[in-house]
Enzyme design. Structure first.
Site, PDB file in Angstrom:
ATOM      1  CG  ASP A  37      -2.247   0.746   0.925  1.00 45.92           C
ATOM      2  OD1 ASP A  37      -3.301   0.082   0.846  1.00 45.92           O
ATOM      3  OD2 ASP A  37      -2.219   1.990   0.763  1.00 45.92           O
ATOM      4  CG  ASP A  58       2.703   5.540  -6.420  1.00 48.13           C
ATOM      5  OD1 ASP A  58       1.800   4.938  -7.039  1.00 48.13           O
ATOM      6  OD2 ASP A  58       2.880   6.771  -6.492  1.00 48.13           O
ATOM      7  CB  VAL A  59       0.388   0.237  -7.807  1.00 51.75           C
ATOM      8  CG1 VAL A  59       0.462  -0.800  -6.704  1.00 51.75           C
ATOM      9  CG2 VAL A  59      -0.836   1.131  -7.661  1.00 51.75           C
ATOM     10  CG  ASN A  85      -7.846  -4.481  -4.483  1.00 46.94           C
ATOM     11  OD1 ASN A  85      -9.020  -4.514  -4.848  1.00 46.94           O
ATOM     12  ND2 ASN A  85      -7.463  -3.903  -3.355  1.00 46.94           N
ATOM     13  CE1 TYR A 153     -13.059   3.461  -9.715  1.00 45.95           C
ATOM     14  CE2 TYR A 153     -15.069   2.619 -10.720  1.00 45.95           C
ATOM     15  CZ  TYR A 153     -14.066   2.513  -9.772  1.00 45.95           C
ATOM     16  OH  TYR A 153     -14.073   1.456  -8.895  1.00 45.95           O
ATOM     17  CE  LYS A 157     -11.444   0.159 -10.995  1.00 43.97           C
ATOM     18  NZ  LYS A 157     -10.370  -0.547 -10.298  1.00 43.97           N
ATOM     19  CB  THR A 188     -14.622  -0.122   0.718  1.00 45.36           C
ATOM     20  OG1 THR A 188     -14.765   0.683  -0.462  1.00 45.36           O
ATOM     21  CG2 THR A 188     -14.862  -1.578   0.382  1.00 45.36           C
TER      22      THR A 188
END
Ligand code: NAI
Length: 249
Positions: A37, A58-59, A85, A153, A157, A188
């Site tokens: 994370d 950091d992805v 994810n 977004y 996706k 969440t």
């Protein structure tokens, strides 16, 4: 159930929401979990709780992505499961007419480019092992779009879904399964943040969910554990909807 006994799993966005619930579920099923994370306190706490490793990364950074898989391999000797994810919610006004190029690029970077980087750098480990399971978090909106304006977004996706299909097909004969997880709305922090900005959005969403409620993160984690396990040995290149019936309504 110990379906993931001694499998090494790297989870991005493991500090919160779906990632955190999945870290817990994977550990319950016997996996060695590497929690990744950007947020150090929550990621480290998750790793501590599941008895795994924490990697602050950091992805969107290729160096960080390379380092997180290398760390997992150095510690445990394989990388068997990648749950890609980590993601962010849409910017405030994400209609096609309003979204600025910078906001658009940021969402693609975190939600889509990150998945490209994770797949690119985990597949060599899995190829070498002759097996592996990759689960990329897309969304139900990748399949059906969204009436609430969230174009950057939804597009990000959609890209995750298309990439997962292609990789699933391409690497099937090498024992690597790649699936796109498509959750419906899940209770969440990410969703709560969206609803805090626009409280009516929750009601608008709710009427379209046949089961009449939002998912809990544990319900998504159960599906991820299935996809990660050998119980899903014939499932690859799939759009795996866990959406309370929203896409069928
Ligand atoms: P969350 O906000 O609870 O958790 C996301 C985690 O990702 C956070 O811990 C955050 O620090 C981390 N993160 C964000 N950017 C990062 C980066 N650049 N590098 C590393 N870590 C980073 O979100 P939630 O709801 O658990 O979402 C997880 C995934 O599920 C996301 O990809 C989201 O788009 C997707 N999703 C969520 C749905 C929902 O209703 N909550 C529905 C469908 C998909």
């Amino acid at each position: 159930m110990q379906r993931l006994q001694d499998r090494v799993a790297v989870i991005t966005g493991a500090g919160s929401g779906i990632g955190l619930a999945t870290a817990r579920r994977f550990a319950e099923e016997g996996a060695k979990v590497v929690c990744v994370d950007l947020d150090e306190p929550s990621g480290a706490k998750a790793a501590d709780e599941v008895g795994g490793l924490f990697v602050k990364a950091d992805v969107t950074s290729e160096d960080d992505v390379v380092r997180m898989y290398q760390t997992a391999f150095d510690a445990y000797g394989s990388v068997d499961i990648a749950f890609n994810n980590a993601g962010i919610s849409p910017p405030d006004d994400d209609s096609i007419l309003e979204t600025g190029l910078d906001a658009w690029r940021r969402v693609q970077e975190v939600n889509l480019t990150s998945v490209y980087l994770c797949c690119k750098h985990v597949i060599p480990y899995m190829r070498h092992q002759g097996k592996g399971s990759i689960i990329n978090t897309a969304s139900f909106v990748a399949v059906m779009g969204s009436a609430t304006s969230q174009i950057s977004y939804t597009a990000s996706k959609g890209g995750v879904l298309a990439m997962s299909r292609e990789l699933g097909v391409q690497f099937a004969r090498e024992g690597i399964r790649v699936n796109a997880l498509c959750p419906g709305p899940v209770n969440t922090p990410l969703l709560q943040e969206l609803f805090a900005k626009d409280p009516e959005r929750a009601q608008r969403r709710l009427v379209h969910i046949p089961v009449g409620r939002f998912a809990e993160a544990t319900e998504i984690a159960a599906a991820v554990a299935f996809l990660a396990s050998d119980d899903a040995s014939f499932i690859t290149g799939a759009e795996f909807l866990v959406d309370g019936g929203i896409s069928g309504a």
